[in-house]
Motif scaffolding. Structure first.
Motif, short mmCIF file in Angstrom:
data_model
loop_
_atom_site.label_atom_id
_atom_site.label_comp_id
_atom_site.label_asym_id
_atom_site.label_seq_id
_atom_site.Cartn_x
_atom_site.Cartn_y
_atom_site.Cartn_z
N LYS A 107 -37.02 -0.97 54.39
CA LYS A 107 -36.05 0.12 54.50
C LYS A 107 -36.69 1.46 54.14
N ASN A 108 -37.46 1.46 53.05
CA ASN A 108 -38.11 2.69 52.62
C ASN A 108 -39.10 3.19 53.67
N THR A 109 -39.86 2.29 54.26
CA THR A 109 -40.83 2.71 55.28
C THR A 109 -40.12 3.22 56.52
N GLN A 110 -39.00 2.60 56.88
CA GLN A 110 -38.24 3.09 58.04
C GLN A 110 -37.71 4.48 57.78
N MET A 111 -37.21 4.72 56.57
CA MET A 111 -36.71 6.06 56.23
C MET A 111 -37.84 7.08 56.31
N LEU A 112 -39.01 6.71 55.79
CA LEU A 112 -40.14 7.64 55.83
C LEU A 112 -40.58 7.90 57.27
N MET A 113 -40.57 6.86 58.09
CA MET A 113 -40.96 7.02 59.49
C MET A 113 -39.97 7.92 60.22
N ARG A 114 -38.69 7.76 59.93
CA ARG A 114 -37.67 8.60 60.56
C ARG A 114 -37.89 10.07 60.17
N GLU A 115 -38.12 10.31 58.89
CA GLU A 115 -38.36 11.68 58.43
C GLU A 115 -39.61 12.24 59.07
N HIS A 116 -40.63 11.45 59.14
CA HIS A 116 -41.89 11.88 59.75
C HIS A 116 -41.69 12.12 61.25
N GLY A 117 -40.92 11.26 61.91
CA GLY A 117 -40.64 11.40 63.33
C GLY A 117 -39.85 12.66 63.62
N GLU A 118 -38.88 12.99 62.77
CA GLU A 118 -38.09 14.21 62.95
C GLU A 118 -38.96 15.43 62.80
N GLN A 119 -39.87 15.41 61.85
CA GLN A 119 -40.78 16.54 61.67
C GLN A 119 -41.70 16.66 62.87
N GLY A 120 -42.14 15.53 63.40
CA GLY A 120 -43.01 15.54 64.57
C GLY A 120 -42.28 16.10 65.78
N ASP A 121 -41.00 15.79 65.95
CA ASP A 121 -40.20 16.31 67.06
C ASP A 121 -40.08 17.83 66.95
N GLU A 122 -39.83 18.34 65.76
CA GLU A 122 -39.70 19.77 65.56
C GLU A 122 -41.01 20.47 65.89
N GLU A 123 -42.12 19.89 65.49
CA GLU A 123 -43.43 20.48 65.78
C GLU A 123 -43.69 20.50 67.28
N GLN A 124 -43.30 19.42 67.96
CA GLN A 124 -43.49 19.37 69.41
C GLN A 124 -42.65 20.43 70.10
N GLU A 125 -41.42 20.62 69.67
CA GLU A 125 -40.55 21.64 70.25
C GLU A 125 -41.13 23.03 70.05
N GLN A 126 -41.66 23.29 68.86
CA GLN A 126 -42.26 24.60 68.60
C GLN A 126 -43.49 24.81 69.48
N ALA A 127 -44.28 23.78 69.66
CA ALA A 127 -45.48 23.89 70.50
C ALA A 127 -45.09 24.15 71.95
N GLU A 128 -44.05 23.50 72.43
CA GLU A 128 -43.58 23.71 73.80
C GLU A 128 -43.08 25.14 73.98
N GLU A 129 -42.33 25.65 73.01
CA GLU A 129 -41.82 27.02 73.07
C GLU A 129 -42.97 28.02 73.13
N GLU A 130 -44.01 27.78 72.31
CA GLU A 130 -45.17 28.67 72.30
C GLU A 130 -45.88 28.65 73.65
N GLN A 131 -45.99 27.47 74.25
CA GLN A 131 -46.63 27.38 75.55
C GLN A 131 -45.83 28.14 76.61
N GLN A 132 -44.50 28.04 76.53
CA GLN A 132 -43.67 28.75 77.51
C GLN A 132 -43.77 30.25 77.33
N THR A 133 -43.84 30.72 76.08
CA THR A 133 -43.96 32.16 75.85
C THR A 133 -45.33 32.66 76.31
N GLN A 134 -46.35 31.85 76.19
CA GLN A 134 -47.68 32.25 76.62
C GLN A 134 -47.75 32.34 78.15
N LYS A 135 -47.03 31.47 78.83
CA LYS A 135 -47.02 31.50 80.28
C LYS A 135 -46.35 32.76 80.81
N LEU A 136 -45.38 33.24 80.11
CA LEU A 136 -44.66 34.44 80.56
C LEU A 136 -45.48 35.62 80.27
#
Length: 136
Positions: A107-136
């Motif tokens: 259970k503890n490892t699943q909770m940690l993985m979920r938290e880590h996965g959420e942080q990874g999703d946020e980082e991916q979204e920020q990277a995508e936004e930066e790529q879109q702003t660079q294209k414009l």
């Protein structure tokens, strides 16, 4: 010169004089030891038996221990089947505790993985936004 601090100082001669006038006694130099002890060692069997009886009366265990020893003497020893059953129940309890520990760790490892996965999703979204702003 009239300063108040000059009156409170002592000179080396004053301290030597004070040390010379202090009385010294032999008792101060001599170390004190505890009182002596004597032991009687019986050499014949009669005296030895009497000493054993005296020691037995002085060294009786506390009442609660006497009661436990008496209860243990009154109960019948466990048979082989009873011992095996007892060991089997103990092993079953150990396995249950181990399973509970494994589940809590998972259970503890699943909770940690979920938290880590959420942080990874946020980082991916920020990277995508930066790529879109660079294209414009």
């Amino acid at each position: 010169m009239g300063c108040s601090s000059s009156k409170t100082t002592t000179t080396i001669d004053d301290t030597k004089a004070a040390a010379a006038t202090a009385p010294t006694t032999k008792k101060d130099n001599k170390m004190e030891y505890p009182a002596s002890e004597a032991f009687t060692i019986p050499l014949d069997d009669v005296a030895h038996e009497q000493a054993d009886q005296l020691n037995d009366t002085l060294r009786q265990p506390p009442k609660r221990l006497q009661q436990l020893m008496q209860q243990a003497a009154e109960t019948e020893p466990l048979t082989l089947e009873e011992l095996e059953d007892k060991q089997q129940r103990a092993e079953q309890r150990r396995q249950e505790l181990m399973q509970q520990k494994i589940e809590s760790i998972q259970k503890n490892t699943q909770m940690l993985m979920r938290e880590h996965g959420e942080q990874g999703d946020e980082e991916q979204e920020q990277a995508e936004e930066e790529q879109q702003t660079q294209k414009l």
